[in-house]
Design a protein around this motif. Structure first.
Motif, short mmCIF file in Angstrom:
data_model
loop_
_atom_site.label_atom_id
_atom_site.label_comp_id
_atom_site.label_asym_id
_atom_site.label_seq_id
_atom_site.Cartn_x
_atom_site.Cartn_y
_atom_site.Cartn_z
N UNK A 408 0.84 -1.19 0.00
CA UNK A 408 0.00 0.00 0.00
C UNK A 408 0.87 1.24 0.00
N UNK A 409 0.29 2.35 -0.41
CA UNK A 409 1.06 3.61 -0.43
C UNK A 409 0.19 4.76 0.01
N UNK A 410 0.69 5.54 0.95
CA UNK A 410 -0.02 6.73 1.43
C UNK A 410 0.13 7.83 0.39
N UNK A 411 -0.95 8.48 -0.02
CA UNK A 411 -0.84 9.58 -0.98
C UNK A 411 -0.15 10.79 -0.38
N UNK A 412 0.42 11.62 -1.23
CA UNK A 412 0.99 12.88 -0.75
C UNK A 412 -0.13 13.78 -0.22
N UNK A 413 0.23 14.71 0.63
CA UNK A 413 -0.77 15.55 1.30
C UNK A 413 -1.58 16.39 0.32
N UNK A 414 -0.94 16.90 -0.73
CA UNK A 414 -1.67 17.68 -1.73
C UNK A 414 -2.45 18.83 -1.13
N UNK A 415 -3.76 18.82 -1.35
CA UNK A 415 -4.63 19.89 -0.84
C UNK A 415 -5.49 19.41 0.32
N UNK A 416 -5.01 18.42 1.08
CA UNK A 416 -5.73 17.98 2.26
C UNK A 416 -6.08 19.18 3.13
N UNK A 417 -7.36 19.30 3.50
CA UNK A 417 -7.83 20.53 4.14
C UNK A 417 -7.10 20.84 5.45
N UNK A 418 -6.85 19.82 6.29
CA UNK A 418 -6.17 20.07 7.56
C UNK A 418 -4.75 20.55 7.33
N UNK A 419 -4.10 20.05 6.28
CA UNK A 419 -2.74 20.45 5.94
C UNK A 419 -2.72 21.90 5.44
N UNK A 420 -3.61 22.24 4.53
CA UNK A 420 -3.66 23.61 4.01
C UNK A 420 -4.00 24.61 5.11
N UNK A 421 -4.92 24.25 5.98
CA UNK A 421 -5.28 25.13 7.10
C UNK A 421 -4.07 25.39 7.99
N UNK A 422 -3.27 24.35 8.21
CA UNK A 422 -2.08 24.53 9.05
C UNK A 422 -1.05 25.40 8.36
N UNK A 423 -0.91 25.28 7.05
CA UNK A 423 -0.01 26.17 6.31
C UNK A 423 -0.47 27.62 6.45
N UNK A 424 -1.78 27.84 6.40
CA UNK A 424 -2.31 29.20 6.58
C UNK A 424 -1.95 29.72 7.97
N UNK A 425 -2.06 28.89 8.98
CA UNK A 425 -1.67 29.29 10.33
C UNK A 425 -0.18 29.63 10.38
N UNK A 426 0.63 28.84 9.69
CA UNK A 426 2.08 29.10 9.68
C UNK A 426 2.39 30.46 9.06
N UNK A 427 1.68 30.80 7.99
CA UNK A 427 1.88 32.10 7.35
C UNK A 427 1.52 33.23 8.31
N UNK A 428 0.37 33.13 8.95
CA UNK A 428 -0.08 34.18 9.87
C UNK A 428 0.89 34.33 11.03
N UNK A 429 1.38 33.22 11.53
CA UNK A 429 2.31 33.27 12.65
C UNK A 429 3.66 33.85 12.26
N UNK A 430 4.04 33.68 11.00
CA UNK A 430 5.34 34.17 10.55
C UNK A 430 5.36 35.66 10.23
N UNK A 431 4.21 36.22 9.91
CA UNK A 431 4.16 37.62 9.47
C UNK A 431 4.81 38.61 10.43
N UNK A 432 4.55 38.53 11.73
CA UNK A 432 5.12 39.55 12.63
C UNK A 432 6.65 39.58 12.65
N UNK A 433 7.30 38.49 12.26
CA UNK A 433 8.76 38.45 12.32
C UNK A 433 9.42 38.98 11.05
N UNK A 434 8.63 39.39 10.06
CA UNK A 434 9.19 39.82 8.77
C UNK A 434 10.06 41.06 8.94
#
Length: 482
Positions: A408-434
């Motif tokens: 069996x093979x696990x698919x890549x994360x792609x556009x998995x909603x929980x993954x994309x939501x976490x990326x959005x959180x990462x962006x928001x958290x990174x902004x103040x340090x710019x």
């Protein structure tokens, strides 16, 4: 922006005054904000008003009033959820980082970085040339760096026929651009759902759209604050490091871009959202086996030469091992106690790469009597040739030949909603340090500037080039290993 802040929390009312330091030397700026906050169950309601005041040397003041409202779920975060940023350097230690209310007034950009891939069979050889011409991929000593492009041309020509066969087997080209564009659109939507408007760009290192093209579009759009998000969970000098170098050079050399605050997320393999998303996919695929508890979870990561780790201090191996540990801890917390194994794939050339090698481990597991195996492409968040052809075809066939019966093979994360939501959180958290990237330091090397030494280098380097490129033994070695 650097901010030195003092605050008073009065139950559901917060008052904060910030001294803003990104103004000109001839002016002072501060922001006073009032934030109202209350909680209803698991949902937070927050409203804030901020007054920004600037004072110049003549005592003239100008101000602006802004207001923002935030409604969202409050999550408890622990130390698993971390983001490492630079540019300035932002270290997310598990505490939620709130962006300032003035961020809504700025034009925010997010630059997604990825490797890129040939879209047609005709693109394969020039793509390979771009790949091997990168000094972060083939690391030559300073004395012989002028050989970078001739060597890249040689390798790309020799390797192209085999690579074309691989791309032909998955439909005639890499799907990486299409998938990355879809991830960019999904991330833009996730940010909008969190009340953040942002332009999301895609920059590929070795094929279209190149990182340099994305940078020029960022400049044309007059982005005022940028988050750089490599789509590589773990940091390596050959992936994130190479792309970041391109960005730093471009920004430092441009009058406008050098003033744009930038936050670079160097790695995010420890983030809770990523770990949980990976565990979700693994758990789901295990259920497809008749005896899920017997399946060995086989993590296959892209390899790098050992010299990167030993000589250049690349943290990739340590980060990968920690990533696997965190995923397995998450699975164990759900009652999944399967055995697991980590190996490295996609080695190229006659040098030593990170071990154990994926192909050798598959044979070893078969000899040990493993009958059920679940492959997990842990360093990839998008489907491309390493997953679709190398894992799904080459390694699957090898595993079955070695005695594995259930694959069996696990698919890549792609556009998995929980993954994309976490990326959005990462962006928001990174902004103040710019912060704005510093201008390049001028340095001189007397050896490089000395014409006699330069001539000596060219002379002996040319002899080496002749031996390297024309030696039948070397060409045979490349044919065997590439």
């Amino acid at each position: 922006m650097d901010a030195a802040a003092s605050s008073i929390a009065l139950d559901s009312v917060g008052i904060a005054r910030r001294q803003l330091r990104n103004g000109s030397p001839d002016s002072s700026r501060f922001q006073t904000s009032v934030r109202f906050h209350f909680t209803n169950g698991q949902r937070d309601y927050e409203s804030s008003q901020a007054l920004k005041v600037s004072t110049d040397l003549n005592g003239e003041r100008s101000g602006a009033l802004s207001r923002s409202n935030f409604f969202g779920l409050r999550e408890k975060r622990n130390q698993v959820r971390q983001t490492f940023c630079s540019a300035g350097v932002c270290m997310y230690d598990g505490t939620a980082v709130e962006s300032d209310s003035h961020a809504a007034e700025e034009k925010v950009g997010v630059l997604l970085l990825n490797l890129g891939g040939p879209e047609t069979l005709h693109d394969v050889q020039p793509f390979l040339f771009n790949l091997f011409a990168d000094p972060d991929i083939i690391r030559l000593p300073r004395l012989f760096r002028f050989l970078q492009k001739p060597l890249a041309q040689l390798i790309s020509v020799i390797r192209a026929p085999k690579s074309r066969e691989g791309y032909a087997a998955i439909g005639g080209g890499s799907p990486l651009r299409k998938i990355t564009d879809e991830q960019a659109q999904a991330l833009k939507g996730a940010l909008e759902a969190k009340n953040m408007s942002a332009n999301v760009y895609v920059g590929m290192r070795y094929w279209y759209p190149f990182t340099e093209e994305a940078i020029q579009q960022i400049k044309r759009d007059r982005i005022t604050r940028l988050v750089v998000l490599p789509l590589y969970p773990q940091y390596s000098i050959s992936t994130t490091g190479s792309s970041v170098r391109v960005i730093q050079n471009a920004f430092k050399e441009d009058a406008y871009l050098s003033t744009v605050p930038v936050s670079i997320i160097q790695s995010w393999y420890q983030r809770e959202g990523y770990i949980k998303s990976m565990a979700d996919l693994i758990q789901k695929e295990l259920e497809s086996f008749s005896n899920p508890e017997e399946a060995v979870i086989f993590f296959s990561a892209h390899g790098v030469p050992v010299s990167y780790i030993v000589d250049a201090g690349d943290p990739y191996k340590d980060q990968m091992e920690e990533c696997i540990y965190l995923i397995m801890q998450e699975l164990k917390s759900r009652g999944v106690n399967n055995q697991h194994k980590l190996a490295y794939q996609s080695r190229v050339g006659p040098v030593e790469w990170l071990k154990p090698y994926t192909d050798e481990v598959l044979v070893e597991l078969g000899k040990k009597g493993v009958k059920s195996l679940l492959a997990v492409p842990v360093s990839f968040v998008s489907e491309h040739i390493e997953t679709l052809e190398e894992i799904d075809m080459e390694y699957r066939e090898l595993a079955l030949e070695s005695g594995v019966e259930n694959w069996g093979r696990v698919p890549a994360l792609g556009c998995t909603s929980s993954f994309i939501t976490d990326l959005a959180d990462a962006v928001i958290e990174a902004l103040p340090s710019a912060t704005a990237l510093s201008s390049p330091r001028t340095s001189s090397n007397s050896l490089d500037l000395d014409p006699v030494n330069y001539a000596i280098k060219m002379f002996f380097g040319s002899i080496l080039a002749f031996l390297l490129l024309l030696s039948p033994k070397m060409i045979t070695a490349f044919k065997n290993h590439l």
